[in-house]
Design an enzyme around this catalytic site. Structure first.
Site, mmCIF file in Angstrom:
data_model
loop_
_atom_site.group_PDB
_atom_site.id
_atom_site.type_symbol
_atom_site.label_atom_id
_atom_site.label_comp_id
_atom_site.label_asym_id
_atom_site.label_seq_id
_atom_site.Cartn_x
_atom_site.Cartn_y
_atom_site.Cartn_z
ATOM 1 N N LYS B 53 -2.850 -5.822 -1.484
ATOM 2 C CA LYS B 53 -4.143 -6.400 -0.928
ATOM 3 C C LYS B 53 -4.598 -6.725 -2.409
ATOM 4 O O LYS B 53 -5.578 -7.039 -2.443
ATOM 5 C CB LYS B 53 -4.790 -4.753 0.194
ATOM 6 C CG LYS B 53 -3.680 -5.006 0.879
ATOM 7 C CD LYS B 53 -4.316 -6.415 2.084
ATOM 8 C CE LYS B 53 -4.139 -6.137 3.582
ATOM 9 N NZ LYS B 53 -4.103 -7.008 4.491
ATOM 10 N N SER B 78 -11.187 -0.829 7.472
ATOM 11 C CA SER B 78 -10.930 0.524 7.873
ATOM 12 C C SER B 78 -10.031 1.042 6.419
ATOM 13 O O SER B 78 -9.466 1.890 6.150
ATOM 14 C CB SER B 78 -11.441 1.345 8.401
ATOM 15 O OG SER B 78 -10.401 0.381 9.451
#
Lengths: 314, 314
Positions: B53, B78
């Site tokens: 990511k 989250s």
């Protein structure tokens, strides 16, 4: 008693190099920041059988005469050395006989059996293990390969430090864990043979501190039933490993159980590699002695990564 | 709707290369033997923040105009994307605002806070998250960086495959996990842009098989409350990722929960690296489809290694 020197370790490395992994040296900027020094992890958890033990076992097997080869090797162990000797023997096409306590964990029995060794089960006492081993030697003439009280094994273990120093030329400290002392003997003989300018430190669990006591008092003092999560460091020094360590090691530092567990978790979380509690002991002594390592380029020998994931200490 | 092409991914790579790790490609002779093919693991578990990511978030941040930079970035998440965006923003000296449900695990709150992001807590519903995000954008003019429904994010994610193919030239298959589809979009656009001769396969948990259904029926079909241990793959494709995947992916295969868990444990035990369940999904589809991979040189994109060690699935 002949003591391993740098030349012996270099010879061992030439011999075993085609069979072992030259394991990577890893770094972590997060851990460097946390401990305020520059750490270089020599990752023997990526070695064959998941531990440095494969180096020593391979050197011992490759050092046999052809008569000895024909009669095979034997050891009594339920840990990494048994697996290492089994694989080293199989790769050399000779037989390995392993004496294991009948209550050894199934996973360890399977690992050794998977490497094609011939297992003899015995009662779970040292006496029973030694007696079963003696009988095998008497019957087959197999050569006993002790996990650390063995010249060729120590030379093999020293090759991890040799590779580390070849890759990172300007280390100031090298730390290796100490149980029976094979790894620390090989490491310290190698490093001091290359340069007296690098400090060599042994890392030991406080709960199994026979090497610390022996080193400090000058008298070989085995542990009695030590209890530590670092299950690879339960054994005590031998005359041979104590001699090498006395000559080449600058200091032995101990680490508390909770430091060892905390450092194991830190490496798992931050570096994403699996190390066993014995390996975390080297980072735990850095954590417990910040003044000693501050700003220093420090090599850590990570001994292995064989962990029972269903019995984690954290 | 503009769709990412190889040139966009190459441009992203030039841009982010100074900030990311070129992660190692690992092999395991044991796993090759077990699965009867040649596996190459592109280890994004060793990427910064422990997941691929960081590539997409960094590319998105570096693609902002100077006006946009001055107003910062925002996202609601989250998971790994929140940590990745927080660090990417900090490294670029801009502010990141993260909307998180108030019941998010403390460890995730701490990770994001540790990267210096400004956290806004909201009720744990999608509606509350979107509303809180909308208010932040209205008030600050921050740019929303969606975890996968974003052109620049997809281009960044594709750079892992670019490095893999640069290092291993003659792969026959590349497998990437698919959740929201950012990684699979980038991977497939990259691989097919380089050569049509490499098959690209998406790996999805059977229990969250919206991409499989969408791909098979040709109709975008989001999952409803999927339940899988691969917690990074709970999200569903967007119009954008579905378009890229339809164009560039040869097949999507699903894996059962017990295969995913078994393969996660296998990688931990044999390779001594920590991968999260989402990453194990790629190996699980190899395990469940032996005929497809037999003898093939197969690249596996290992998406990350962020695991809660107190809640292991095995």
């Amino acid at each position: 008693m002949r003591i391993p020197e740098l030349a012996d370790i270099q010879a061992a490395h030439s011999k075993i190099r085609p069979f072992i992994h030259n394991t990577p040296v890893m770094k972590s900027s997060q851990l460097n920041e946390l401990f305020n020094c520059e750490l270089f992890f020599k990752c023997e958890n990526f070695q064959k059988v998941g531990a440095f033990k494969f180096r020593g076992a391979t050197n011992a097997v490759l050092s046999l005469s052809s008569v000895e080869r024909s009669k095979g090797v034997v050891t009594h162990s339920s840990g990494n050395h048994a697996a290492a000797l089994s694989l080293a023997a199989r790769m050399s096409g000779i037989t390995a006989k392993i004496v294991m306590p009948e209550n050894a964990p199934v996973v360890k029995k399977n690992a050794v059996a998977g490497y094609g060794a011939d297992i003899t089960y015995c009662k779970p006492t040292l006496q029973a293990r030694e007696e079963a081993t003696r009988q095998i030697i008497e019957k087959t003439g197999a050569t006993l390969i002790h996990p650390y009280d063995n010249f060729n094994v120590i030379c093999g273990q020293g090759t991890a430090a040799l590779e580390l120093l070849q890759e990172i030329g300007d280390l100031e400290i090298v730390v290796a864990p100490v149980g029976g002392g094979g790894l620390l003997s090989g490491t310290s003989a190698c490093v001091k043979g290359i340069t007296k300018n690098i400090q060599v430190i042994g890392a030991e669990p406080l709960n199994a501190n026979d090497a610390f006591i022996s080193f400090t008092t000058g008298v070989l003092t085995p542990s009695v039933n030590p209890v530590t999560c670092a299950d690879g460091l339960l054994t005590s020094l031998s005359e041979l490993t104590f001699s090498v360590i006395k000559k080449n090691t600058d200091n032995i530092l101990t680490a508390k159980e909770d430091s060892i567990i905390e450092c194991m978790l830190l490496v798992w979380e931050r570096m994403k590699i699996i190390i066993e509690p014995s390996s975390a002991t080297v980072l735990a002594v850095v954590k417990e002695n910040p003044g000693l390592f501050e700003g220093k380029k420090t090599g850590l020998i990570i001994s292995g990564g064989n962990v029972d994931f269903r019995k984690l200490p954290f």
